[in-house]
Each structure stands twice: as structure tokens, then as C-alpha cells.
Motif scaffolding. Structure first.
Motif, PDB file in Angstrom:
ATOM      1  N   LYS A 132     -55.693  -5.146 -23.972  1.00 48.95           N
ATOM      2  CA  LYS A 132     -57.120  -5.365 -23.713  1.00 48.95           C
ATOM      3  C   LYS A 132     -57.951  -4.572 -24.721  1.00 48.95           C
ATOM      4  CE  LYS A 132     -60.312  -5.366 -19.755  1.00 48.95           C
ATOM      5  NZ  LYS A 132     -61.388  -4.477 -20.207  1.00 48.95           N
ATOM      6  N   PRO A 133     -58.733  -5.250 -25.572  1.00 47.37           N
ATOM      7  CA  PRO A 133     -59.444  -4.554 -26.645  1.00 47.37           C
ATOM      8  C   PRO A 133     -60.484  -3.546 -26.175  1.00 47.37           C
ATOM      9  CG  PRO A 133     -59.321  -6.903 -27.081  1.00 47.37           C
ATOM     10  CD  PRO A 133     -58.883  -6.709 -25.665  1.00 47.37           C
ATOM     11  N   ASP A 134     -61.188  -3.842 -25.058  1.00 50.05           N
ATOM     12  CA  ASP A 134     -62.242  -2.940 -24.593  1.00 50.05           C
ATOM     13  C   ASP A 134     -61.775  -2.092 -23.420  1.00 50.05           C
ATOM     14  OD1 ASP A 134     -62.033  -5.023 -22.825  1.00 50.05           O
ATOM     15  OD2 ASP A 134     -64.195  -5.218 -22.477  1.00 50.05           O
ATOM     16  N   CYS A 135     -60.504  -1.761 -23.409  1.00 50.75           N
ATOM     17  CA  CYS A 135     -59.924  -0.979 -22.313  1.00 50.75           C
ATOM     18  C   CYS A 135     -60.488   0.447 -22.323  1.00 50.75           C
ATOM     19  CB  CYS A 135     -58.401  -0.968 -22.450  1.00 50.75           C
ATOM     20  SG  CYS A 135     -57.566   0.160 -21.327  1.00 50.75           S
ATOM     21  N   VAL A 136     -60.956   0.886 -21.163  1.00 45.83           N
ATOM     22  CA  VAL A 136     -61.541   2.219 -21.000  1.00 45.83           C
ATOM     23  C   VAL A 136     -60.855   2.920 -19.827  1.00 45.83           C
ATOM     24  CG1 VAL A 136     -63.624   3.513 -20.420  1.00 45.83           C
ATOM     25  CG2 VAL A 136     -63.772   1.534 -21.945  1.00 45.83           C
ATOM     26  N   ILE A 137     -60.407   4.137 -20.052  1.00 45.92           N
ATOM     27  CA  ILE A 137     -59.735   4.926 -19.021  1.00 45.92           C
ATOM     28  C   ILE A 137     -60.407   6.296 -18.943  1.00 45.92           C
ATOM     29  CG2 ILE A 137     -57.564   6.065 -18.372  1.00 45.92           C
ATOM     30  CD1 ILE A 137     -56.103   3.734 -19.791  1.00 45.92           C
ATOM     31  N   TYR A 138     -60.704   6.751 -17.720  1.00 41.94           N
ATOM     32  CA  TYR A 138     -61.233   8.092 -17.495  1.00 41.94           C
ATOM     33  C   TYR A 138     -60.205   8.876 -16.677  1.00 41.94           C
ATOM     34  CZ  TYR A 138     -66.129   7.205 -18.925  1.00 41.94           C
ATOM     35  OH  TYR A 138     -67.279   6.934 -19.626  1.00 41.94           O
ATOM     36  N   SER A 139     -59.978  10.126 -17.071  1.00 39.22           N
ATOM     37  CA  SER A 139     -59.038  10.988 -16.354  1.00 39.22           C
ATOM     38  C   SER A 139     -59.684  12.354 -16.144  1.00 39.22           C
ATOM     39  CB  SER A 139     -57.731  11.121 -17.149  1.00 39.22           C
ATOM     40  OG  SER A 139     -56.774  11.853 -16.436  1.00 39.22           O
ATOM     41  N   PHE A 140     -59.830  12.744 -14.868  1.00 38.47           N
ATOM     42  CA  PHE A 140     -60.477  14.010 -14.521  1.00 38.47           C
ATOM     43  C   PHE A 140     -59.473  14.943 -13.857  1.00 38.47           C
ATOM     44  CE2 PHE A 140     -63.920  10.930 -14.560  1.00 38.47           C
ATOM     45  CZ  PHE A 140     -64.937  11.611 -15.208  1.00 38.47           C
ATOM     46  N   GLY A 141     -59.380  16.163 -14.384  1.00 36.92           N
ATOM     47  CA  GLY A 141     -58.461  17.157 -13.853  1.00 36.92           C
ATOM     48  C   GLY A 141     -57.088  16.979 -14.453  1.00 36.92           C
ATOM     49  N   ILE A 142     -56.696  17.874 -15.327  1.00 36.32           N
ATOM     50  CA  ILE A 142     -55.500  17.675 -16.138  1.00 36.32           C
ATOM     51  C   ILE A 142     -54.438  18.700 -15.781  1.00 36.32           C
ATOM     52  CG2 ILE A 142     -54.647  17.414 -18.507  1.00 36.32           C
ATOM     53  CD1 ILE A 142     -56.846  15.453 -17.641  1.00 36.32           C
ATOM     54  N   ASP A 143     -53.165  18.225 -15.757  1.00 39.81           N
ATOM     55  CA  ASP A 143     -52.087  19.197 -15.596  1.00 39.81           C
ATOM     56  C   ASP A 143     -51.790  19.826 -16.954  1.00 39.81           C
ATOM     57  OD1 ASP A 143     -50.540  17.450 -17.081  1.00 39.81           O
ATOM     58  OD2 ASP A 143     -49.454  16.650 -15.357  1.00 39.81           O
ATOM     59  N   HIS A 219     -68.094  -0.274 -17.794  1.00 33.81           N
ATOM     60  CA  HIS A 219     -66.950  -0.443 -16.909  1.00 33.81           C
ATOM     61  C   HIS A 219     -65.873   0.579 -17.264  1.00 33.81           C
ATOM     62  CE1 HIS A 219     -64.911  -2.214 -20.350  1.00 33.81           C
ATOM     63  NE2 HIS A 219     -63.786  -2.109 -19.670  1.00 33.81           N
ATOM     64  N   ILE A 220     -65.000   0.838 -16.291  1.00 33.05           N
ATOM     65  CA  ILE A 220     -63.804   1.656 -16.486  1.00 33.05           C
ATOM     66  C   ILE A 220     -62.648   0.846 -15.924  1.00 33.05           C
ATOM     67  CG2 ILE A 220     -62.617   3.808 -15.889  1.00 33.05           C
ATOM     68  CD1 ILE A 220     -65.394   5.055 -15.418  1.00 33.05           C
ATOM     69  N   ASP A 221     -61.606   0.667 -16.708  1.00 30.30           N
ATOM     70  CA  ASP A 221     -60.464  -0.091 -16.208  1.00 30.30           C
ATOM     71  C   ASP A 221     -59.634   0.742 -15.230  1.00 30.30           C
ATOM     72  OD1 ASP A 221     -60.401  -2.767 -17.710  1.00 30.30           O
ATOM     73  OD2 ASP A 221     -60.725  -1.323 -19.322  1.00 30.30           O
ATOM     74  N   PHE A 222     -59.402   1.996 -15.570  1.00 34.37           N
ATOM     75  CA  PHE A 222     -58.545   2.847 -14.744  1.00 34.37           C
ATOM     76  C   PHE A 222     -59.197   4.214 -14.635  1.00 34.37           C
ATOM     77  CE2 PHE A 222     -55.004   5.735 -13.938  1.00 34.37           C
ATOM     78  CZ  PHE A 222     -54.309   5.066 -12.939  1.00 34.37           C
ATOM     79  N   LEU A 223     -59.420   4.648 -13.397  1.00 36.29           N
ATOM     80  CA  LEU A 223     -60.051   5.945 -13.130  1.00 36.29           C
ATOM     81  C   LEU A 223     -59.068   6.819 -12.375  1.00 36.29           C
ATOM     82  CD1 LEU A 223     -62.542   7.852 -12.890  1.00 36.29           C
ATOM     83  CD2 LEU A 223     -63.144   6.600 -10.791  1.00 36.29           C
TER      84      LEU A 223
END
Length: 353
Positions: A132-143, A219-223
């Protein structure tokens, strides 16, 4: 002066001159032509997928009366349900997690990404975003390993991953393989229910709505969220920012009976609007939570269009904290509203069924 064999060959065979000129022109065109962005992915209207989603929704709503029956059996009101019953007579056979099973089946393939043990996450339909060309992922809180985020980058061609943590700043990019860093973006900030990121605020706290606007995202694909107990307040803010109550709930508290909710299966007012992400992965920390508050929060997610398709109890935490309940659990949700990569969307070119 002796001429080189190459010059002699060109002089004796003019066709080589034409071939050389054509080669030079082609090389110039190839090197000077800007790289075109990838064509947007569009998803075919898939009747089979639509039927599966409708079946899962019917099945999920049929579960709601069973949840209420369980509450009545062990309550009989939410305020009287104990999160983790004590080891004594009458030994009721449940924990809080039994009221909230992930009964909505993932309509695509189910994959676990990242570490084999603690830190790995479940995602539904990786194939839907891998190209998916416009794929956006946000990740909060990292190990400490960033392995989940690195695996997401390795498993996709175009996904841009925004990685946020309130304690990690400069040098965080060193955890991502060098070849993937151009698609990884880092920020030292916290996610919250209100914006507090002025000059004197520490840590800087952003709402999801403000952060998306700052990044220019619609938009966000995966949060993914692991915010150590702040998920309750934070997610109430997210639901409030992107959805609104359908009609007037009539007051009287979140589980007071009223004509609007009498047949809905939920004790909170249903909501209109679409949350801005296709899928959510969140770790829940039920430290000091009361059952009635947890139930109200969970139903708020449900009436906003989220359905749980997988959970994983954090047994590492349970092993090291045996004096307490099994208080941490990872849940994965799919958003059944709006058009997103994991649901049913409109048919067009460059399509995926």
C-alpha cells in the motif's frame, strides 16, 4: 599518433556510432526521468469478504446479552463484579478478561510480528498493507528492541512508521536497520487526551487528532499503543475527538437504562463518526480499575466501531507479580466503520480482493 581500436571501429562501422548515440540517449533519459510515485492501491468490492464481516458482526452482537447474563450472575450489577475474585468460597470461575473475549474473527490472515515472546504483536491482514503506497503506521510506547516496528518496515514496501515515546529521543533511530530508516520517524512525546506541548510542558503531550494534523495525515492504517495505564483517559479523548453521541442518551450514568440504549446491547450511547485508523493494537493495564469503569470504557470502543479479534494475556508480568491478578493483556481490534485497508472498500485500478 596511433588511433585506438575503438576509434578505428567507429570510423569503419558508422552503425556503431548510431548504436553508441542511442545508448547514451537512453541512459540519459533513464537517469534524468524522475521516479514516479507508486499507483494508489484500491480494493475490489469483495462480496465474500462483505458476507464474512456481516456474519461476524451478527455473531458479535449476539454475544452482548451473554455478557450481561454473566454480569448479572456474578454481580448482579457492574459495580458489584470483582475484577479478580479471591481464592475462597464460592470460587467464582472467572476473571475480568472472560467478559471481553475477542469473538470477532479476523477476515484475513492472522500474523504475529516482532519477538517470539514478550513484545510480539498480532495483526490482521498484513497482505492488505504490504504494497500500500500511502500506508501510515503510528506506534506509541516502545520496548528496548524496536523489533516490532522494524519487522513492520521489513514486511512492507512503502509503510511509513511514526514511533513515539516520552522517554526516548536522540539516538532512537539506531534501533532500526539502516536500510529502513528513511521510512521511520521518531518523536519524544506522550499521547494524551489533551494537548500540552508548550515551551514549559514536560513531557510534551499531544492528542492523536493534533498529531495527525501536525504530520499531515488523514488516516492511520495501524495504530499501536502501550502507554502504561494512560490508555483509559487517552482513548476516551480519541473517541470524543472523532465521534459524537447518536441522539441524547438521557443521562443517569453510563449503565442507567434509557430508551435509546434499551435495544442496542450496550449501556452507553451509540456514537456516529469514524475513528481514523483501520486497526488498533493496545496493551491494557487494569491496575486499580473498577469493573464498572472498565466495562464503560470497553463499550465506548465498541459503539465507536471497534471489534476485538485477538488477545494475549501478559504472562511474563503475571509470573513476576504473582501476588496480584493477571492485570495486563494485549488486545487487537479491527475498525468496522468507514473505508480502510482491512474492510470492504470501493473497486478501482490496481486492485486487491
Amino acid at each position: 599518433m596511433a588511433k585506438s581500436p575503438f576509434v578505428l571501429t567507429v570510423q569503419r562501422h558508422p552503425r556503431y556510432t548510431l548504436a553508441l548515440a542511442a545508448f547514451v540517449l537512453c541512459a540519459y533519459w533513464f537517469l534524468s526521468t524522475p521516479t514516479l510515485p507508486p499507483s494508489p492501491v484500491r480494493y475490489n468490492a469483495n462480496n465474500e469478504l462483505q458476507a464474512r464481516l456481516e456474519r461476524e458482526e451478527r455473531k458479535y452482537r449476539a454475544m452482548l446479552p451473554q455478557r450481561q447474563e454473566l454480569i448479572t450472575r456474578y454481580g448482579p450489577t457492574p459495580a458489584q463484579v470483582v475484577m479478580f475474585p479471591p481464592d475462597q468460597d464460592p470460587w467464582p470461575p472467572y476473571t475480568v478478561w472472560d467478559f471481553f473475549p475477542p469473538l470477532y474473527n479476523c477476515p484475513h490472515e492472522l500474523d504475529r510480528l516482532g519477538a517470539l515472546g514478550d513484545g510480539g504483536k498480532w495483526i490482521c491482514g498484513m497482505s492488505r498493507i504490504q504494497d500500500k503506497p500511502d500506508c501510515v503506521i503510528y506506534s506509541f510506547g516502545i520496548d528496548s528492541t524496536y523489533l516490532f516496528e522494524a519487522t513492520l518496515l521489513q514486511s512492507t514496501r512503502f509503510c511509513q512508521v511514526w514511533i513515539y515515546d516520552s522517554t526516548k529521543g536522540a539516538g532512537a533511530e539506531g534501533h532500526i536497520p539502516r536500510a529502513l530508516r528513511h521510512r521511520a520517524h521518531f518523536g519524544k512525546l506522550a499521547l494524551g487526551a489533551s494537548d500540552r506541548h508548550g515551551a514549559g510542558d514536560e513531557p510534551k503531550t499531544w492528542t492523536l487528532k493534533s498529531l495527525m494534523a501536525e504530520n499531515g495525515h488523514s488516516h492511520i492504517d495501524f495504530l499501536r499503543l502501550d502507554v502504561e495505564g494512560w490508555e483509559w483517559e487517552t482513548f476516551r479523548g480519541i473517541v470524543r475527538d472523532f465521534t459524537m453521541e447518536r441522539g441524547n442518551p438521557g443521562g443517569g450514568g453510563p449503565h442507567a437504562p434509557n430508551k435509546d440504549n434499551a435495544t442496542s446491547g450496550w449501556g452507553v450511547a451509540e456514537r456516529e463518526g469514524v475513528l481514523p485508523f483501520g486497526q488498533l493494537q493496545i496493551e491494557l493495564h487494569v491496575w486499580n480499575q473498577r469493573f464498572q469503569d472498565f466495562l464503560e470504557w470497553w463499550e465506548l470502543l465498541e459503539v465507536a466501531g471497534l471489534r476485538p479479534f485477538h488477545n494475549e494475556i501478559n504472562l511474563v508480568y503475571a509470573n513476576y507479580n504473582r501476588h496480584s491478578g493477571v492485570e495486563l493483556a494485549e488486545y487487537s481490534f479491527i475498525n468496522i466503520r468507514g473505508e480502510n485497508a482491512f474492510g470492504v472498500a470501493l473497486a478501482a485500478a490496481h486492485s486487491v480482493s
